[in-house]
Design a protein around this motif. Structure first.
Motif, PDB file in Angstrom:
ATOM      1  N   LEU A 144      -6.477  -3.182  -2.076  1.00 43.94           N
ATOM      2  CA  LEU A 144      -7.621  -3.316  -2.972  1.00 43.94           C
ATOM      3  C   LEU A 144      -8.647  -2.215  -2.714  1.00 43.94           C
ATOM      4  O   LEU A 144      -9.278  -1.713  -3.655  1.00 43.94           O
ATOM      5  N   ASP A 145      -8.800  -1.808  -1.471  1.00 44.18           N
ATOM      6  CA  ASP A 145      -9.700  -0.690  -1.172  1.00 44.18           C
ATOM      7  C   ASP A 145      -9.199   0.605  -1.823  1.00 44.18           C
ATOM      8  O   ASP A 145      -9.991   1.392  -2.343  1.00 44.18           O
ATOM      9  N   ALA A 146      -7.887   0.825  -1.797  1.00 42.03           N
ATOM     10  CA  ALA A 146      -7.323   2.039  -2.393  1.00 42.03           C
ATOM     11  C   ALA A 146      -7.540   2.058  -3.904  1.00 42.03           C
ATOM     12  O   ALA A 146      -7.852   3.112  -4.488  1.00 42.03           O
ATOM     13  N   LEU A 147      -7.402   0.911  -4.538  1.00 42.88           N
ATOM     14  CA  LEU A 147      -7.631   0.837  -5.978  1.00 42.88           C
ATOM     15  C   LEU A 147      -9.117   0.993  -6.303  1.00 42.88           C
ATOM     16  O   LEU A 147      -9.488   1.718  -7.239  1.00 42.88           O
ATOM     17  N   SER A 148      -9.959   0.337  -5.529  1.00 47.94           N
ATOM     18  CA  SER A 148     -11.405   0.423  -5.772  1.00 47.94           C
ATOM     19  C   SER A 148     -11.923   1.839  -5.585  1.00 47.94           C
ATOM     20  O   SER A 148     -12.889   2.251  -6.243  1.00 47.94           O
ATOM     21  N   ALA A 149     -11.284   2.595  -4.699  1.00 43.78           N
ATOM     22  CA  ALA A 149     -11.716   3.962  -4.425  1.00 43.78           C
ATOM     23  C   ALA A 149     -11.553   4.887  -5.634  1.00 43.78           C
ATOM     24  O   ALA A 149     -12.146   5.962  -5.673  1.00 43.78           O
ATOM     25  N   LEU A 150     -10.778   4.464  -6.631  1.00 40.78           N
ATOM     26  CA  LEU A 150     -10.611   5.260  -7.842  1.00 40.78           C
ATOM     27  C   LEU A 150     -11.846   5.203  -8.732  1.00 40.78           C
ATOM     28  O   LEU A 150     -11.958   5.974  -9.682  1.00 40.78           O
TER      29      LEU A 150
ATOM     30  N   LEU B 101       0.790  -1.221   0.000  1.00 38.36           N
ATOM     31  CA  LEU B 101       0.000   0.000   0.000  1.00 38.36           C
ATOM     32  C   LEU B 101       0.828   1.280   0.000  1.00 38.36           C
ATOM     33  O   LEU B 101       0.519   2.209  -0.767  1.00 38.36           O
ATOM     34  N   PRO B 102       1.868   1.429   0.833  1.00 37.37           N
ATOM     35  CA  PRO B 102       2.575   2.716   0.867  1.00 37.37           C
ATOM     36  C   PRO B 102       3.180   3.110  -0.483  1.00 37.37           C
ATOM     37  O   PRO B 102       3.174   4.289  -0.845  1.00 37.37           O
ATOM     38  N   VAL B 103       3.697   2.148  -1.233  1.00 36.84           N
ATOM     39  CA  VAL B 103       4.277   2.473  -2.540  1.00 36.84           C
ATOM     40  C   VAL B 103       3.167   2.809  -3.530  1.00 36.84           C
ATOM     41  O   VAL B 103       3.285   3.736  -4.331  1.00 36.84           O
ATOM     42  N   LEU B 104       2.067   2.062  -3.480  1.00 35.39           N
ATOM     43  CA  LEU B 104       0.924   2.380  -4.336  1.00 35.39           C
ATOM     44  C   LEU B 104       0.438   3.803  -4.072  1.00 35.39           C
ATOM     45  O   LEU B 104       0.178   4.568  -5.019  1.00 35.39           O
ATOM     46  N   GLU B 105       0.310   4.164  -2.813  1.00 32.91           N
ATOM     47  CA  GLU B 105      -0.149   5.518  -2.481  1.00 32.91           C
ATOM     48  C   GLU B 105       0.801   6.577  -3.038  1.00 32.91           C
ATOM     49  O   GLU B 105       0.364   7.634  -3.517  1.00 32.91           O
ATOM     50  N   ALA B 106       2.105   6.316  -2.972  1.00 29.09           N
ATOM     51  CA  ALA B 106       3.079   7.273  -3.485  1.00 29.09           C
ATOM     52  C   ALA B 106       2.934   7.444  -4.994  1.00 29.09           C
ATOM     53  O   ALA B 106       3.013   8.566  -5.516  1.00 29.09           O
ATOM     54  N   VAL B 107       2.697   6.354  -5.699  1.00 29.58           N
ATOM     55  CA  VAL B 107       2.533   6.433  -7.149  1.00 29.58           C
ATOM     56  C   VAL B 107       1.215   7.119  -7.504  1.00 29.58           C
ATOM     57  O   VAL B 107       1.159   7.977  -8.400  1.00 29.58           O
ATOM     58  N   LEU B 108       0.140   6.782  -6.809  1.00 26.92           N
ATOM     59  CA  LEU B 108      -1.155   7.405  -7.088  1.00 26.92           C
ATOM     60  C   LEU B 108      -1.135   8.906  -6.817  1.00 26.92           C
ATOM     61  O   LEU B 108      -1.946   9.650  -7.378  1.00 26.92           O
ATOM     62  N   ALA B 109      -0.215   9.362  -5.978  1.00 25.13           N
ATOM     63  CA  ALA B 109      -0.101  10.786  -5.670  1.00 25.13           C
ATOM     64  C   ALA B 109       0.693  11.558  -6.716  1.00 25.13           C
ATOM     65  O   ALA B 109       0.709  12.799  -6.691  1.00 25.13           O
ATOM     66  N   GLU B 110       1.345  10.857  -7.640  1.00 21.78           N
ATOM     67  CA  GLU B 110       2.108  11.534  -8.698  1.00 21.78           C
ATOM     68  C   GLU B 110       1.166  12.403  -9.528  1.00 21.78           C
ATOM     69  O   GLU B 110       0.078  11.963  -9.917  1.00 21.78           O
ATOM     70  N   PRO B 111       1.555  13.639  -9.856  1.00 19.51           N
ATOM     71  CA  PRO B 111       0.671  14.525 -10.623  1.00 19.51           C
ATOM     72  C   PRO B 111       0.172  13.920 -11.930  1.00 19.51           C
ATOM     73  O   PRO B 111      -1.013  14.066 -12.273  1.00 19.51           O
ATOM     74  N   ASP B 112       1.031  13.219 -12.676  1.00 20.08           N
ATOM     75  CA  ASP B 112       0.604  12.650 -13.946  1.00 20.08           C
ATOM     76  C   ASP B 112      -0.318  11.453 -13.768  1.00 20.08           C
ATOM     77  O   ASP B 112      -1.095  11.135 -14.670  1.00 20.08           O
TER      78      ASP B 112
ATOM     79  N   GLY C  38      15.386  -4.972  -9.242  1.00 14.90           N
ATOM     80  CA  GLY C  38      16.359  -4.037  -9.768  1.00 14.90           C
ATOM     81  C   GLY C  38      16.373  -2.741  -9.001  1.00 14.90           C
ATOM     82  O   GLY C  38      17.147  -2.575  -8.064  1.00 14.90           O
ATOM     83  N   ARG C  39      15.493  -1.813  -9.349  1.00  7.53           N
ATOM     84  CA  ARG C  39      15.503  -0.474  -8.770  1.00  7.53           C
ATOM     85  C   ARG C  39      14.404  -0.343  -7.721  1.00  7.53           C
ATOM     86  O   ARG C  39      13.241  -0.586  -7.998  1.00  7.53           O
ATOM     87  N   VAL C  40      14.788   0.039  -6.520  1.00  8.60           N
ATOM     88  CA  VAL C  40      13.846   0.163  -5.414  1.00  8.60           C
ATOM     89  C   VAL C  40      12.910   1.340  -5.659  1.00  8.60           C
ATOM     90  O   VAL C  40      13.315   2.399  -6.140  1.00  8.60           O
ATOM     91  N   GLY C  41      11.626   1.157  -5.342  1.00  6.98           N
ATOM     92  CA  GLY C  41      10.631   2.199  -5.503  1.00  6.98           C
ATOM     93  C   GLY C  41       9.486   1.731  -6.373  1.00  6.98           C
ATOM     94  O   GLY C  41       9.331   0.536  -6.623  1.00  6.98           O
ATOM     95  N   GLY C  42       8.671   2.665  -6.827  1.00  6.53           N
ATOM     96  CA  GLY C  42       7.504   2.325  -7.626  1.00  6.53           C
ATOM     97  C   GLY C  42       7.754   2.565  -9.103  1.00  6.53           C
ATOM     98  O   GLY C  42       8.025   3.696  -9.521  1.00  6.53           O
ATOM     99  N   ALA C  43       7.655   1.514  -9.895  1.00  2.00           N
ATOM    100  CA  ALA C  43       7.818   1.632 -11.348  1.00  2.00           C
ATOM    101  C   ALA C  43       6.439   1.674 -12.007  1.00  2.00           C
ATOM    102  O   ALA C  43       5.544   0.911 -11.646  1.00  2.00           O
ATOM    103  N   TRP C  44       6.279   2.574 -12.989  1.00  2.00           N
ATOM    104  CA  TRP C  44       5.015   2.687 -13.702  1.00  2.00           C
ATOM    105  C   TRP C  44       5.287   3.332 -15.047  1.00  2.00           C
ATOM    106  O   TRP C  44       6.443   3.636 -15.376  1.00  2.00           O
ATOM    107  N   ALA C  45       4.263   3.499 -15.859  1.00  2.00           N
ATOM    108  CA  ALA C  45       4.439   4.102 -17.172  1.00  2.00           C
ATOM    109  C   ALA C  45       3.274   5.026 -17.471  1.00  2.00           C
ATOM    110  O   ALA C  45       2.190   4.891 -16.899  1.00  2.00           O
ATOM    111  N   LEU C  46       3.512   5.964 -18.387  1.00  2.00           N
ATOM    112  CA  LEU C  46       2.469   6.885 -18.815  1.00  2.00           C
ATOM    113  C   LEU C  46       2.310   6.786 -20.328  1.00  2.00           C
ATOM    114  O   LEU C  46       3.297   6.892 -21.073  1.00  2.00           O
ATOM    115  N   LEU C  47       1.071   6.562 -20.778  1.00  2.00           N
ATOM    116  CA  LEU C  47       0.725   6.575 -22.195  1.00  2.00           C
ATOM    117  C   LEU C  47      -0.062   7.857 -22.450  1.00  2.00           C
ATOM    118  O   LEU C  47      -1.177   8.016 -21.941  1.00  2.00           O
ATOM    119  N   ARG C  48       0.520   8.753 -23.238  1.00  2.00           N
ATOM    120  CA  ARG C  48      -0.129  10.044 -23.475  1.00  2.00           C
ATOM    121  C   ARG C  48       0.368  10.633 -24.789  1.00  2.00           C
ATOM    122  O   ARG C  48       1.565  10.603 -25.085  1.00  2.00           O
TER     123      ARG C  48
END
Length: 252
Positions: A53-59, A19-30, A186-196
């Motif tokens: 799962l509650d944090a994801l469902s809340a979206l 959850l803490p890493v998910l919250e950090a990623v969801l807080a990213e401006p993009d 590999g790299r510690v932290g939250g990895a994600w991608a943006l399609l835009r």
């Protein structure tokens, strides 16, 4: 842009109950600004499954959840099936009935139109199998087999499962793996991608590793949470180790 088409997608995968890493990623401006947040599976098998799962469902309508192999396994455990993975067994025992029902109803794969990309297919392992391993260096013949039933109108495939981010072309079709939110190799932290705007960018969210681990240890009921976070949140496994382990599974 048609009514069904989304303008931008924040692409996440393999949250694994962290959850803490998910919250950090969801807080990213993009991520906050994205029209759609897509999570390509393995949502809850980890230390904080209920809260994640509650944090994801809340979206609400802004999130598209795709089934991963671990999500399927969690549902199976609730139905009395054997499972060798303690993260899935623990999650199955913790989830509420409504959450189990949510996981049981997750689709795989899913196709959505995205502005600048056309039809985009979202899956976990591969379009044909949520547990199939395809890697950045998987041979083209194996990719062709994995994509055999993908409609020709799909020009982009977004997958997860292997926890390692990459973008590559496969016979003119773009393939994106955003990496892992919950168990990075590999790299510690939250990895994600943006399609835009027809462009893909791999992103990374820095975390306070000690604070994240301390919070999980304090708030999780997962057995031996400290050992779990040391292995998976602190990034004990490198991408080189992961590629060595996963490599034989892609038919090379």
């Amino acid at each position: 842009m048609s009514a069904a088409e989304v303008g931008s997608v924040a692409l996440l995968s393999d949250t694994h109950g962290v959850l803490p890493v998910l919250e950090a990623v969801l807080a990213e401006p993009d991520v906050r600004a994205a029209d759609l947040v897509v999570v390509t599976g393995d949502l809850v098998s980890g230390p904080m499954p209920v809260e994640t799962l509650d944090a994801l469902s809340a979206l609400g309508d802004r999130v598209l959840l795709v089934r991963g192999n671990a999500d399927r396994e969690v549902v199976g455990v609730t139905r009395g099936e054997a499972c060798e993975y303690p993260e899935s067994v623990s999650a199955a025992a913790a989830l509420r009935p409504d959450q189990v029902a949510l996981l049981a109803g997750l689709p795989h794969p899913v196709v959505r139109p995205v502005a600048g990309f056309g039809e985009v297919l979202f899956c976990h392992g591969s379009p044909r199998d949520d547990d199939e391993v395809v890697l950045v260096d998987t041979r083209l013949e194996r990719w062709a087999e994995a994509f055999a039933d993908v409609p020709s109108t799909v020009g982009t495939v977004c997958c997860g499962h292997t926890h390692m981010p990459f973008v590559r072309l496969v016979d003119r079709r773009l393939v994106v793996n955003p990496g892992s939110i919950g168990m990075p190799y590999g790299r510690v932290g939250g990895a994600w991608a943006l399609l835009r705007d027809g462009q893909v960018s791999l992103r990374h969210t820095e975390i306070d590793v000690d604070a994240v681990c301390a919070r999980i240890e304090a708030e999780s009921t997962y057995p031996d949470a400290r050992a779990w976070v040391d292995e998976y949140v602190r990034g004990e496994h490198s991408d080189a180790v992961a590629l060595t382990v996963f490599g034989p599974r892609d038919g090379r």
